[in-house]
Structure formats: structure tokens, C-alpha cells
Enzyme design. Structure first.
Site, PDB file in Angstrom:
ATOM      1  N   HIS A   1     -24.456 -42.657 -48.555  1.00  0.00           N
ATOM      2  CA  HIS A   1     -23.753 -42.776 -47.275  1.00  0.00           C
ATOM      3  C   HIS A   1     -24.449 -43.900 -46.488  1.00  0.00           C
ATOM      4  O   HIS A   1     -25.653 -44.120 -46.652  1.00  0.00           O
ATOM      5  CB  HIS A   1     -23.897 -41.439 -46.539  1.00  0.00           C
ATOM      6  CG  HIS A   1     -23.144 -41.311 -45.256  1.00  0.00           C
ATOM      7  ND1 HIS A   1     -23.610 -41.841 -44.077  1.00  0.00           N
ATOM      8  CD2 HIS A   1     -21.975 -40.719 -44.958  1.00  0.00           C
ATOM      9  CE1 HIS A   1     -22.751 -41.569 -43.105  1.00  0.00           C
ATOM     10  NE2 HIS A   1     -21.744 -40.883 -43.619  1.00  0.00           N
TER      11      HIS A   1
ATOM     12  N   ASP B   1     -31.447 -36.845 -48.971  1.00  0.00           N
ATOM     13  CA  ASP B   1     -30.415 -36.638 -47.957  1.00  0.00           C
ATOM     14  C   ASP B   1     -29.595 -35.419 -48.406  1.00  0.00           C
ATOM     15  O   ASP B   1     -28.812 -35.503 -49.353  1.00  0.00           O
ATOM     16  CB  ASP B   1     -29.568 -37.913 -47.865  1.00  0.00           C
ATOM     17  CG  ASP B   1     -28.355 -37.743 -46.960  1.00  0.00           C
ATOM     18  OD1 ASP B   1     -28.077 -36.613 -46.530  1.00  0.00           O
ATOM     19  OD2 ASP B   1     -27.679 -38.757 -46.699  1.00  0.00           O
TER      20      ASP B   1
ATOM     21  N   GLN C   1     -24.854 -33.230 -47.694  1.00  0.00           N
ATOM     22  CA  GLN C   1     -23.728 -32.634 -48.433  1.00  0.00           C
ATOM     23  C   GLN C   1     -24.139 -31.464 -49.318  1.00  0.00           C
ATOM     24  O   GLN C   1     -23.278 -30.749 -49.824  1.00  0.00           O
ATOM     25  CB  GLN C   1     -23.048 -33.701 -49.314  1.00  0.00           C
ATOM     26  CG  GLN C   1     -22.341 -34.781 -48.527  1.00  0.00           C
ATOM     27  CD  GLN C   1     -21.175 -34.255 -47.686  1.00  0.00           C
ATOM     28  OE1 GLN C   1     -20.587 -33.227 -47.996  1.00  0.00           O
ATOM     29  NE2 GLN C   1     -20.839 -34.959 -46.619  1.00  0.00           N
TER      30      GLN C   1
ATOM     31  N   LYS D   1     -22.423 -29.448 -40.923  1.00  0.00           N
ATOM     32  CA  LYS D   1     -21.765 -29.385 -42.233  1.00  0.00           C
ATOM     33  C   LYS D   1     -21.982 -28.025 -42.881  1.00  0.00           C
ATOM     34  O   LYS D   1     -21.498 -27.762 -43.971  1.00  0.00           O
ATOM     35  CB  LYS D   1     -22.280 -30.499 -43.137  1.00  0.00           C
ATOM     36  CG  LYS D   1     -21.914 -31.895 -42.618  1.00  0.00           C
ATOM     37  CD  LYS D   1     -22.118 -32.944 -43.671  1.00  0.00           C
ATOM     38  CE  LYS D   1     -22.217 -34.335 -43.092  1.00  0.00           C
ATOM     39  NZ  LYS D   1     -20.925 -34.933 -42.785  1.00  0.00           N
TER      40      LYS D   1
ATOM     41  N   CYS E   1     -17.730 -43.866 -45.238  1.00  0.00           N
ATOM     42  CA  CYS E   1     -19.062 -44.405 -44.914  1.00  0.00           C
ATOM     43  C   CYS E   1     -19.873 -44.648 -46.180  1.00  0.00           C
ATOM     44  O   CYS E   1     -21.099 -44.415 -46.202  1.00  0.00           O
ATOM     45  CB  CYS E   1     -19.839 -43.500 -43.950  1.00  0.00           C
ATOM     46  SG  CYS E   1     -19.019 -43.246 -42.400  1.00  0.00           S
TER      47      CYS E   1
HETATM   48  N1  7TS Z   1     -25.543 -38.439 -45.454  1.00  0.00           N
HETATM   49  C1  7TS Z   1     -24.481 -37.953 -46.116  1.00  0.00           C
HETATM   50  C2  7TS Z   1     -24.562 -37.752 -47.601  1.00  0.00           C
HETATM   51  C3  7TS Z   1     -23.321 -37.619 -45.402  1.00  0.00           C
HETATM   52  O1  7TS Z   1     -22.278 -37.124 -46.059  1.00  0.00           O
HETATM   53  C4  7TS Z   1     -23.299 -37.807 -43.995  1.00  0.00           C
HETATM   54  C5  7TS Z   1     -22.053 -37.551 -43.192  1.00  0.00           C
HETATM   55  C6  7TS Z   1     -24.430 -38.284 -43.369  1.00  0.00           C
HETATM   56  C7  7TS Z   1     -25.542 -38.596 -44.129  1.00  0.00           C
HETATM   57  C8  7TS Z   1     -24.510 -38.440 -41.879  1.00  0.00           C
HETATM   58  O2  7TS Z   1     -24.544 -37.202 -41.288  1.00  0.00           O
HETATM   59  P1  7TS Z   1     -24.541 -37.055 -39.680  1.00  0.00           P
HETATM   60  O3  7TS Z   1     -24.380 -35.604 -39.445  1.00  0.00           O
HETATM   61  O4  7TS Z   1     -25.832 -37.589 -39.196  1.00  0.00           O
HETATM   62  O5  7TS Z   1     -23.386 -37.881 -39.211  1.00  0.00           O
HETATM   63  N2  7TS Z   1     -20.874 -37.612 -43.938  1.00  0.00           N
HETATM   64  C9  7TS Z   1     -19.609 -37.683 -43.472  1.00  0.00           C
HETATM   65  C10 7TS Z   1     -18.498 -37.712 -44.298  1.00  0.00           C
HETATM   66  O6  7TS Z   1     -18.530 -37.679 -45.524  1.00  0.00           O
HETATM   67  N3  7TS Z   1     -17.392 -37.778 -43.551  1.00  0.00           N
HETATM   68  O7  7TS Z   1     -17.754 -37.781 -42.252  1.00  0.00           O
HETATM   69  C11 7TS Z   1     -19.139 -37.719 -42.198  1.00  0.00           C
END
Ligand code: 7TS
Length: 409
Positions: A126, A203, A206, A229, A367
């Protein structure tokens, strides 16, 4: 404490008020769980209770409200520690989410890297696990190298091993890819990185909705995730770091809460975890994060994984029966995410028609532009399933995609 002795999706769905709403006159079918999960009433109740009964700043008041809020916030940290099996409570830093956690570490490593050093990122990341490291490399002169992937969306382990050397200082990889659903062999990758003395950041944005990571068993240096999530609210997440690493890294932000003593001549910093928690935190979010962990634990991560795998197989099979439909990401180890396209149709057009039918999917590059570049596509339609989804909803998705295809071709 909740007690879900048997996995019963109908009963679970009653916990999610949003699943009763309609979108465009149709019952909502929510398949955008990889972007954010829905919130059970148990978590919503805790948020309402916080603002109704004990909203106060923490770690600083002698009054009852402040003490109650502090106790519950620190209890949440303990729940999170237990969930991830961290050795120490102070190894859990509460942040605003995955992105914040990664930036905190990337900033900290600015003081530890030099021009001869290399950092490895996987091709499956991501943007939030790419851009902060590029910024780190710009600051330090270190080199960013990429662990390549194959056509199935799996990392090529022989290439990873070839990239590792005594120059490698850090490896960052996601546990599960948000765009393709690939489950990466992180235990093996951590072991290999440690053999050359490199630290590893995983990370877990997910993975945390689907599995319960054991940071000690993994021997991982840093593990990061977002509460939103995994049935929690937005604006809160965690950074797990091994104590020795967290002690080595400088603070990220300066301000209240993160200090020991302040004078105009010199400031000394607080110990862990407060050194990394400047300012008033997301108190309500932290407490609700703890409740979300309780909620998912009560459902059971094994039951969740088994059920979601069933949904994944069912949907994969049904979608592949649609002529011209191609799934991107066919790794052997995969979670309940399906990225697909239909030949000759832009993903955005399908997503828009599905929305008219009340079906929420994500369209675009998710992303993860380097993955889209790898497949030479602008984006995909992504359906991501959670434990509260059903096979009947998947049937509706399949019918919806067929209808959209008829309308657009
Ligand atoms: N890393 C991964 C693997 C992600 O899927 C996401 C967000 C992030 C980092 C960032 O997370 P945040 O909570 O700091 O924003 N992924 C997604 C997605 O797949 N669709 O919208 C956000």
C-alpha cells in the site's frame, strides 16, 4: 462478555445496525471491508457511553472522570497487548492508525541510516508502506530496493534472499496485500532478514481483521495496524515495537504527555509508551479499540478465517463463471479479497452500477499503484468480504456484475 459458542452469521449480523439500511432503495451489501470494516453495536455503545458518562482527559487529572477514563484507556492497551502477545504493555504505542505508525518508525530511522544502507520494500505494498520509506531514503541517502512479485501476486522468495545483504537495515512488507489478498510468508521473511541483522516492520492493516498475530512467536521488530479495519473506530491504531527498538528510536512528535521534565535549556523524555504519545490521544477511540478486540475474539479468529475462506472460494468460483472476467491475485495463500476486471469495461463503471444496486465495492488502484502498473491496468473492482457477509450477498454481487456487463458491453 459476549459468548458466541457457534458461528451463526444471522446472529452476528444483528450486531451491525448499518446492515439494516438501504442504499438507492436496495438493502446494503457491504463488500468494501478492506477499506474499513463496519462497527458492531457493542463498540458503538462504548463510544456513546464514553461521551455520555466519563469524557475527560487522561493521565493528568485527580478527579474521578479523568481517573475512570485513564483506567479504561490503559485497560484497552492491556487487551491489545494480550491480543498481539506483546511481552510488555509499554511495547504497545497507540497511534492514529497504520499510516501514523509507519511514519513514526520511518522518522525514527532517519537518525540510524546512512548512505551505504539499504531498505527493502515488497512489490505488494500500500502507498503508506512505500512513501514514508522513500522520504526516509531522501533524508538519509539510503537506497530503497523492491522485492518483486510474480503473476499470481506472490512475492518471489529467491529474489528476496538475493536482495538481502549486510547493507540491508530494514525490511517492510505487509502481512496481507490489500489489493490482491495475498498472505505473505512473513515468518520466513523475518527469519531471513534477521540472519543479515535487518529489522522488519510488518504492515498488519489487512491481516488483523482475519488473523491474530503473535508478535513474540513471529519475533517481529515492528507490527502496525488500524482499529477501523477490525470493527473499531477510525483514528486509532497501534504500533507494536520491541522494547529495545523503541528505546533506540527518538520521539516522533514533541508536546505534552511525552516528557519527563521540561526547561528552556533541556527537555527529558518520558519512558515507553508515552515517549511516542504526544498530546491528548484518541481516548474514546482507544477504549473502543479494546472493545473491538474483545468483540472479534468472542466471535473467534479461527471461526472467522474458516467462514471467510468459504466465502472466498464460493465467490471466486461464481465470478469466474462470468465470461471475460479476470481475477488479479491468485496466490495459494489468500484472504477474502477478490480484485477483478471485465474485459473491455472500466472498473469505475461497474462500481457505479453496483452502487445503484446497493452493493458497495471499491474501484481504482487501491493505493497500490505499483501493483496496477505490474498488471498494466488502471485499476480493479475489489470485493472484500468480512465475517458478517453471506453467500446470498455474493449471489447478488454476481448477478449485479452480470447485469452491469450487459448494460456496458
Ligand atoms: N496498509 C495497508 C495494507 C492498507 O490496506 C491500508 C489501508 C493502510 C496501510 C493504511 O491504513 P490507514 O488506516 O492508516 O489508512 N487500506 C485501504 C484500502 O485498501 N482501501 O482503503 C484503505
Amino acid at each position: 462478555m459476549l459468548n458466541y459458542n457457534k458461528f451463526d452469521v444471522d446472529k452476528i449480523r444483528e450486531d451491525f445496525p448499518i446492515l439494516n439500511r438501504e442504499v438507492n432503495g436496495k438493502p446494503l451489501i457491504y463488500f468494501d471491508n478492506a477499506a474499513t470494516s463496519q462497527t458492531p453495536k457493542q463498540v458503538i455503545d462504548v463510544i456513546v457511553d464514553y461521551y455520555s458518562n466519563y469524557n475527560a482527559n487522561i493521565h493528568r487529572g485527580v478527579h474521578t472522570l479523568s481517573q475512570e477514563a485513564t483506567d479504561l484507556y490503559e485497560q484497552a492497551r492491556l487487551k491489545i497487548q494480550k491480543h498481539f502477545n506483546a511481552k510488555f504493555n509499554h511495547e504497545i504505542i497507540l497511534t492514529s492508525g497504520t499510516t501514523h505508525s509507519i511514519n513514526l518508525i520511518a522518522n525514527g530511522f532517519s537518525t540510524l541510516l546512512g548512505e551505504k544502507d539499504e531498505v527493502l520494500v515488497s512489490a505488494l505494498e500500500h502507498h503508506s508502506n512505500i512513501v514514508p520509506w522513500q522520504m526516509l531514503c531522501e533524508r538519509t541517502g539510503a537506497t530503497l530496493k523492491v522485492i518483486p512479485m510474480n503473476e499470481n501476486g506472490e512475492l518471489i522468495m529467491s529474489a528476496y534472499e538475493a536482495l538481502l545483504s549486510e547493507h540491508t537495515k530494514l525490511v517492510f512488507v505487509n502481512h496481507i496485500s490489500n489489493a490482491l489478498g495475498t498472505i505473505n510468508p512473513i515468518a520466513e521473511m523475518i527469519k531471513k532478514a534477521h540472519q543479515v541483522g535487518a529489522a522488519v516492520l510488518i504492515d498488519g492493516a489487512q491481516s488483523c481483521p482475519h488473523v491474530q498475530p503473535d508478535v513474540q512467536a513471529l519475533d517481529v521488530d515492528f507490527y502496525v495496524a488500524s482499529a477501523h479495519k477490525m470493527c473499531g473506530p477510525t483514528g486509532i491504531g497501534l504500533l507494536y515495537g520491541k522494547e529495545e527498538w523503541l528505546n533506540k528510536l527518538p520521539p516522533y512528535q514533541g508536546g505534552g504527555e511525552m516528557i519527563d521534565e521540561v526547561t528552556f535549556e533541556k527537555t527529558t523524555y518520558a519512558g515507553l509508551p508515552h515517549k511516542f504519545e504526544a498530546g491528548t490521544p484518541n481516548i474514546c477511540g482507544g477504549i473502543a479499540f479494546g472493545t473491538a478486540v474483545d468483540y472479534m475474539t468472542a466471535i473467534g479468529f479461527d471461526a472467522i478465517a474458516t467462514y471467510e475462506h468459504e466465502l472466498l472460494e464460493y465467490a471466486t468460483d461464481k465470478l469466474l463463471q462470468i465470461e471475460g472476467l479476470k481475477i488479479y491475485g491468485t496466490a495459494k495463500e489468500k484472504t477474502s479479497v477478490i480484485s477483478f476486471n471485465i474485459e473491455g469495461i472500466h472498473p469505475y463503471d461497474i462500481g457505479t452500477i453496483l452502487d445503484k444496486m446497493g452493493i458497495a465495492v471499491r474501484t481504482g488502484h487501491h493505493c497500490a499503484q505499483p501493483i496496477m502498473d505490474f498488471y498494466k491496468i488502471p485499476g480493479t473492482i475489489r470485493a472484500s468480504f468480512a465475517f458478517y457477509n453471506t453467500k446470498a450477498e455474493i449471489d447478488a454481487l454476481v448477478e449485479g456484475v452480470k447485469k452491469a456487463k450487459m448494460m456496458l458491453l
